[in-house]
Design a protein around this motif. Structure first.
Motif, PDB file in Angstrom:
ATOM      1  N   UNK A 189       0.822  -1.214   0.000  1.00 56.22           N
ATOM      2  CA  UNK A 189       0.000   0.000   0.000  1.00 56.22           C
ATOM      3  C   UNK A 189       0.854   1.260   0.000  1.00 56.22           C
ATOM      4  N   UNK A 190       1.936   1.256   0.753  1.00 59.14           N
ATOM      5  CA  UNK A 190       2.759   2.475   0.793  1.00 59.14           C
ATOM      6  C   UNK A 190       3.361   2.792  -0.573  1.00 59.14           C
ATOM      7  N   UNK A 191       3.603   1.780  -1.414  1.00 56.00           N
ATOM      8  CA  UNK A 191       4.073   2.037  -2.773  1.00 56.00           C
ATOM      9  C   UNK A 191       2.930   2.535  -3.654  1.00 56.00           C
ATOM     10  N   UNK A 192       1.738   1.974  -3.477  1.00 55.74           N
ATOM     11  CA  UNK A 192       0.593   2.443  -4.257  1.00 55.74           C
ATOM     12  C   UNK A 192       0.347   3.921  -4.012  1.00 55.74           C
ATOM     13  N   UNK A 193       0.502   4.344  -2.752  1.00 53.30           N
ATOM     14  CA  UNK A 193       0.170   5.712  -2.368  1.00 53.30           C
ATOM     15  C   UNK A 193       1.392   6.618  -2.231  1.00 53.30           C
ATOM     16  N   UNK A 194       2.574   6.127  -2.563  1.00 49.76           N
ATOM     17  CA  UNK A 194       3.776   6.948  -2.597  1.00 49.76           C
ATOM     18  C   UNK A 194       4.236   7.456  -1.253  1.00 49.76           C
ATOM     19  N   UNK A 195       4.056   6.665  -0.201  1.00 50.18           N
ATOM     20  CA  UNK A 195       4.444   7.097   1.147  1.00 50.18           C
ATOM     21  C   UNK A 195       5.617   6.270   1.662  1.00 50.18           C
ATOM     22  N   UNK A 196       6.502   6.943   2.350  1.00 47.26           N
ATOM     23  CA  UNK A 196       7.599   6.245   3.029  1.00 47.26           C
ATOM     24  C   UNK A 196       7.233   5.961   4.479  1.00 47.26           C
ATOM     25  N   UNK A 197       6.391   6.821   5.052  1.00 47.40           N
ATOM     26  CA  UNK A 197       6.031   6.700   6.463  1.00 47.40           C
ATOM     27  C   UNK A 197       4.517   6.627   6.613  1.00 47.40           C
ATOM     28  N   UNK A 198       4.072   5.608   7.328  1.00 45.46           N
ATOM     29  CA  UNK A 198       2.651   5.474   7.648  1.00 45.46           C
ATOM     30  C   UNK A 198       2.518   5.223   9.149  1.00 45.46           C
ATOM     31  N   UNK A 199       1.406   5.654   9.707  1.00 41.58           N
ATOM     32  CA  UNK A 199       1.133   5.423  11.123  1.00 41.58           C
ATOM     33  C   UNK A 199      -0.048   4.467  11.233  1.00 41.58           C
ATOM     34  N   UNK A 200       0.163   3.382  11.952  1.00 40.16           N
ATOM     35  CA  UNK A 200      -0.922   2.435  12.178  1.00 40.16           C
ATOM     36  C   UNK A 200      -1.877   3.016  13.210  1.00 40.16           C
ATOM     37  N   UNK A 201      -3.160   2.987  12.895  1.00 44.67           N
ATOM     38  CA  UNK A 201      -4.178   3.504  13.804  1.00 44.67           C
ATOM     39  C   UNK A 201      -5.012   2.373  14.399  1.00 44.67           C
ATOM     40  N   UNK A 202      -4.550   1.149  14.201  1.00 46.61           N
ATOM     41  CA  UNK A 202      -5.245   0.006  14.784  1.00 46.61           C
ATOM     42  C   UNK A 202      -6.153  -0.682  13.788  1.00 46.61           C
ATOM     43  N   UNK A 203      -7.048  -1.475  14.350  1.00 50.10           N
ATOM     44  CA  UNK A 203      -7.978  -2.251  13.536  1.00 50.10           C
ATOM     45  C   UNK A 203      -9.387  -1.716  13.730  1.00 50.10           C
ATOM     46  N   UNK A 204     -10.187  -1.842  12.699  1.00 49.94           N
ATOM     47  CA  UNK A 204     -11.542  -1.321  12.750  1.00 49.94           C
ATOM     48  C   UNK A 204     -12.478  -2.357  12.137  1.00 49.94           C
ATOM     49  N   UNK A 205     -13.528  -2.687  12.866  1.00 51.15           N
ATOM     50  CA  UNK A 205     -14.525  -3.601  12.323  1.00 51.15           C
ATOM     51  C   UNK A 205     -15.299  -2.891  11.219  1.00 51.15           C
TER      52      UNK A 205
END
Length: 164
Positions: free
Chosen positions: A89-105
């Motif tokens: 996903x980070x390559x699809x969206x061109x990001x080097x840094x992402x922050x995980x916000x957890x899981x969501x039902x």
């Protein structure tokens, strides 16, 4: 050249070639209509929702790409969904840094859980994406990555709403 200096110069050269792919500009071209590829489906539901779908779009390693836009709500209500991506996903969206916000039902199907992230840099900085497995109406399970704006996040849009 000394052995250590030679090794360092080789590693610097190699690290320059190890840059991750960035498909964000190509994906944005599809979303904004700048791509010359005709969508397999292009629908406008009473001005409420614009939905465009491409199957195996050139330049993006995905089985399917869907753009959703809700102009009646605001210009900021849009999402871009990749089905069965062959790249992170980070390559699809061109990001080097992402922050995980957890899981969501999933709000529509609680048995499905999506991993939620915020992009910290790149073309889509400050937007969110959901990554998980959805179920098509046929019962086939597919990996889905859906880029959404903060405005869409507030509305709790579910990738399951759009899988067929």
């Amino acid at each position: 050249m000394k052995p250590l200096a030679a090794l360092l110069s080789i590693s610097v050269v190699l690290s320059g070639h190890a840059a991750a792919a960035d498909y964000s500009r190509v994906m944005w071209a599809y979303a904004t209509g700048q791509s010359r590829v005709t969508p397999a489906m292009d629908s406008r539901l009473m001005g409420e929702v614009v939905m465009q779908i491409w199957v195996k779009p050139p330049g993006v390693p995905v089985e399917g790409l869907m753009f959703l836009y809700m102009p009646k709500r605001s210009q900021a209500h849009w999402a871009l969904m990749a089905v069965e991506p062959a790249a992170p996903a980070r390559e699809l969206f061109g990001a080097k840094t992402v922050t995980s916000l957890g899981r969501q039902a999933d709000p529509r199907r609680p048995e499905l859980v999506w991993n939620l992230y915020r992009l910290e840099d790149g073309t889509f900085k400050s937007l969110y994406y959901m990554d998980g497995t959805g179920v098509e109406k046929s019962g086939r399970r597919v990996r889905v990555v859906m880029l959404v704006t903060p405005q869409v996040m507030e509305g709790r849009l579910s990738p399951s709403d759009f899988l067929k």
